[in-house]
Motif scaffolding. Structure first.
Motif, mmCIF file in Angstrom:
data_model
loop_
_atom_site.group_PDB
_atom_site.id
_atom_site.type_symbol
_atom_site.label_atom_id
_atom_site.label_comp_id
_atom_site.label_asym_id
_atom_site.label_seq_id
_atom_site.Cartn_x
_atom_site.Cartn_y
_atom_site.Cartn_z
ATOM 1 N N SER A 1 3.631 8.507 -8.194
ATOM 2 C CA SER A 1 4.179 9.179 -7.020
ATOM 3 C C SER A 1 4.358 8.187 -5.877
ATOM 4 N N PRO A 2 5.242 8.495 -4.914
ATOM 5 C CA PRO A 2 5.387 7.616 -3.749
ATOM 6 C C PRO A 2 4.075 7.423 -2.991
ATOM 7 N N THR A 3 3.284 8.467 -2.882
ATOM 8 C CA THR A 3 2.012 8.362 -2.170
ATOM 9 C C THR A 3 1.071 7.386 -2.857
ATOM 10 N N GLU A 4 0.988 7.514 -4.185
ATOM 11 C CA GLU A 4 0.109 6.610 -4.927
ATOM 12 C C GLU A 4 0.640 5.182 -4.884
ATOM 13 N N ALA A 5 1.952 5.027 -4.964
ATOM 14 C CA ALA A 5 2.543 3.695 -4.887
ATOM 15 C C ALA A 5 2.228 3.038 -3.549
ATOM 16 N N GLN A 6 2.323 3.826 -2.462
ATOM 17 C CA GLN A 6 1.986 3.277 -1.149
ATOM 18 C C GLN A 6 0.536 2.832 -1.120
ATOM 19 N N LEU A 7 -0.356 3.611 -1.705
ATOM 20 C CA LEU A 7 -1.769 3.233 -1.748
ATOM 21 C C LEU A 7 -1.951 1.865 -2.388
ATOM 22 N N TYR A 8 -1.298 1.650 -3.523
ATOM 23 C CA TYR A 8 -1.456 0.383 -4.237
ATOM 24 C C TYR A 8 -0.876 -0.783 -3.446
ATOM 25 N N VAL A 9 0.333 -0.621 -2.907
ATOM 26 C CA VAL A 9 0.980 -1.717 -2.194
ATOM 27 C C VAL A 9 0.243 -2.026 -0.895
ATOM 28 N N ALA A 10 -0.110 -0.994 -0.145
ATOM 29 C CA ALA A 10 -0.828 -1.207 1.109
ATOM 30 C C ALA A 10 -2.199 -1.825 0.860
ATOM 31 N N ALA A 11 -2.871 -1.395 -0.201
ATOM 32 C CA ALA A 11 -4.172 -1.981 -0.536
ATOM 33 C C ALA A 11 -4.026 -3.459 -0.869
ATOM 34 N N ALA A 12 -2.947 -3.824 -1.559
ATOM 35 C CA ALA A 12 -2.710 -5.228 -1.885
ATOM 36 C C ALA A 12 -2.580 -6.057 -0.616
ATOM 37 N N VAL A 13 -1.787 -5.564 0.335
ATOM 38 C CA VAL A 13 -1.582 -6.283 1.595
ATOM 39 C C VAL A 13 -2.884 -6.357 2.387
ATOM 40 N N ARG A 14 -3.600 -5.254 2.459
ATOM 41 C CA ARG A 14 -4.862 -5.223 3.219
ATOM 42 C C ARG A 14 -5.911 -6.127 2.604
ATOM 43 N N GLU A 15 -6.106 -6.035 1.293
ATOM 44 C CA GLU A 15 -7.125 -6.844 0.632
ATOM 45 C C GLU A 15 -6.808 -8.333 0.722
ATOM 46 N N LEU A 16 -5.538 -8.684 0.657
ATOM 47 C CA LEU A 16 -5.152 -10.087 0.782
ATOM 48 C C LEU A 16 -5.573 -10.625 2.147
ATOM 49 N N PHE A 17 -5.382 -9.809 3.180
ATOM 50 C CA PHE A 17 -5.792 -10.229 4.518
ATOM 51 C C PHE A 17 -7.314 -10.277 4.641
ATOM 52 N N GLU A 18 -7.987 -9.251 4.124
ATOM 53 C CA GLU A 18 -9.441 -9.206 4.237
ATOM 54 C C GLU A 18 -10.101 -10.388 3.546
ATOM 55 N N GLU A 19 -9.623 -10.758 2.368
ATOM 56 C CA GLU A 19 -10.331 -11.738 1.556
ATOM 57 C C GLU A 19 -9.857 -13.174 1.752
ATOM 58 N N CYS A 20 -8.640 -13.375 2.239
ATOM 59 C CA CYS A 20 -8.228 -14.770 2.444
ATOM 60 C C CYS A 20 -7.414 -14.997 3.710
ATOM 61 N N GLY A 21 -7.317 -13.996 4.579
ATOM 62 C CA GLY A 21 -6.716 -14.216 5.883
ATOM 63 C C GLY A 21 -5.213 -14.323 5.912
ATOM 64 N N VAL A 22 -4.538 -13.866 4.870
ATOM 65 C CA VAL A 22 -3.078 -13.903 4.815
ATOM 66 C C VAL A 22 -2.565 -12.479 4.998
ATOM 67 N N LEU A 23 -1.755 -12.270 6.045
ATOM 68 C CA LEU A 23 -1.267 -10.934 6.365
ATOM 69 C C LEU A 23 0.253 -10.885 6.216
ATOM 70 N N LEU A 24 0.708 -10.071 5.265
ATOM 71 C CA LEU A 24 2.140 -9.919 5.007
ATOM 72 C C LEU A 24 2.685 -8.805 5.891
ATOM 73 N N ALA A 25 2.799 -9.115 7.172
ATOM 74 C CA ALA A 25 3.299 -8.163 8.161
ATOM 75 C C ALA A 25 3.980 -8.945 9.267
ATOM 76 N N SER A 26 4.981 -8.329 9.872
ATOM 77 C CA SER A 26 5.741 -9.003 10.918
ATOM 78 C C SER A 26 6.215 -7.982 11.952
ATOM 79 N N PRO A 27 6.685 -8.450 13.119
ATOM 80 C CA PRO A 27 7.149 -7.517 14.146
ATOM 81 C C PRO A 27 8.418 -6.773 13.765
ATOM 82 N N SER A 28 9.184 -7.305 12.817
ATOM 83 C CA SER A 28 10.414 -6.650 12.392
ATOM 84 C C SER A 28 10.553 -6.766 10.885
#
Length: 286
Positions: A107-134
């Motif tokens: 489902s889209p909801t579950e897919a968002q969970l997986y993708v967002a968790a990937a981005v969050r965990e990457l930042f938490e564990e190695c300081g790389v954040l895949l996010a930008s102002p635009s």
């Protein structure tokens, strides 16, 4: 017959597998959703224009020996899904949760969970954040003390990823990650995970540091070197990690590797009684 991974070098897992094979069964644990990220770069990114033909490097953590799951194992940055990763107003750019759901088969909801968790965990564990102002601009700079506190707050669950992005005026960049594999922990293990393996190219404007209490070593590795250490018994990895590191080894470049896999069936190793003792058998579906 599939590929066999002997368990003789992993006492905790081997003991549980041997008991399971002998008929000592217990209640099968419910898998927890998780995401992990293969962060890759070309050697030339760090060492000059000397290693571009050597294939990409990958960022690896070695989990501390006290961890309940996969102690002392070499792993990619990652971890369990936080249910808040699925918040509907999470700032997002790139392929939508609906598009990701079609790719992941959920489902889209579950897919968002997986993708967002990937981005969050990457930042938490190695300081790389895949996010930008635009949606297409440069990534956020996250190397100062203020961002280190934000990172600590995410780890402690004091804040959610949505709160961080909204507060900083950022959007999650789902276009910067791709899906590579989907694995489920075998039934005999007391802690089980339903894990999506993603990949991303290391952003040139950020630094991967491995500053996490869950690891005692964090480093960029050449896949062929790590695989040799694994074969020699001096480095421990679970079957999914081994097979993913092999895929990185075989890629021509980081950009070549960071492309969606054509086939991502759910793979669950089975524990079998092999000539050398308990082993995990992996059958790759096609």
């Amino acid at each position: 017959m599939g590929r066999l991974f002997p368990l003789t070098t992993t006492p905790g897992i081997s003991d549980a597998a041997t008991r399971w094979l002998s008929g000592d069964r217990w209640e099968i644990a419910e898998p927890r959703r998780a995401s992990t990220v293969m962060l890759v770069r070309d050697p030339s990114d760090a060492f000059g224009a000397t290693g571009a033909t050597a294939g990409p490097e990958v960022f690896m953590l070695r989990r501390v020996s006290e961890m309940e799951f996969a102690p002392s194992m070499h792993v990619f940055p990652g971890g369990g899904v936080d249910e808040r990763d699925g918040e509907g107003d999470l700032p997002w750019s790139g392929p939508s949760p609906l598009e990701w759901g079609e790719r992941l088969g959920c489902s889209p909801t579950e897919a968002q969970l997986y993708v967002a968790a990937a981005v969050r965990e990457l930042f938490e564990e190695c300081g790389v954040l895949l996010a930008s102002p635009s949606a297409s601009g440069p990534l956020a700079w996250v190397g100062d003390a203020e961002w280190r506190q934000v990172r600590a707050d995410l780890v402690s669950r004091a804040v959610s990823l949505r709160e961080v992005l909204v507060d900083r005026g950022l959007v999650l960049r789902s276009d910067l990650v791709v899906a590579k594999a989907h694995w489920l922990t075998p039934e005999f293990e007391p802690r089980r995970y339903d894990t999506w393996f993603f990949a991303a190219v290391m952003p040139p404007s950020q630094v991967a540091d491995g500053d996490t209490t869950e690891a005692d070593l964090a480093e960029w590795v050449r896949p062929a070197d790590l695989l040799r250490e694994y074969e020699a018994g001096s480095a421990l990895m679970l079957p999914p990690t081994v097979m993913c590191v092999e895929q990185v080894r075989d890629a021509a470049s980081a950009a070549d590797f960071v492309a969606h896999a054509d086939l991502t069936p759910l793979v669950m190793p089975e524990v079998v009684d092999a000539p050398g003792g308990a082993a995990m058998e992996v059958v790759e579906r096609v």
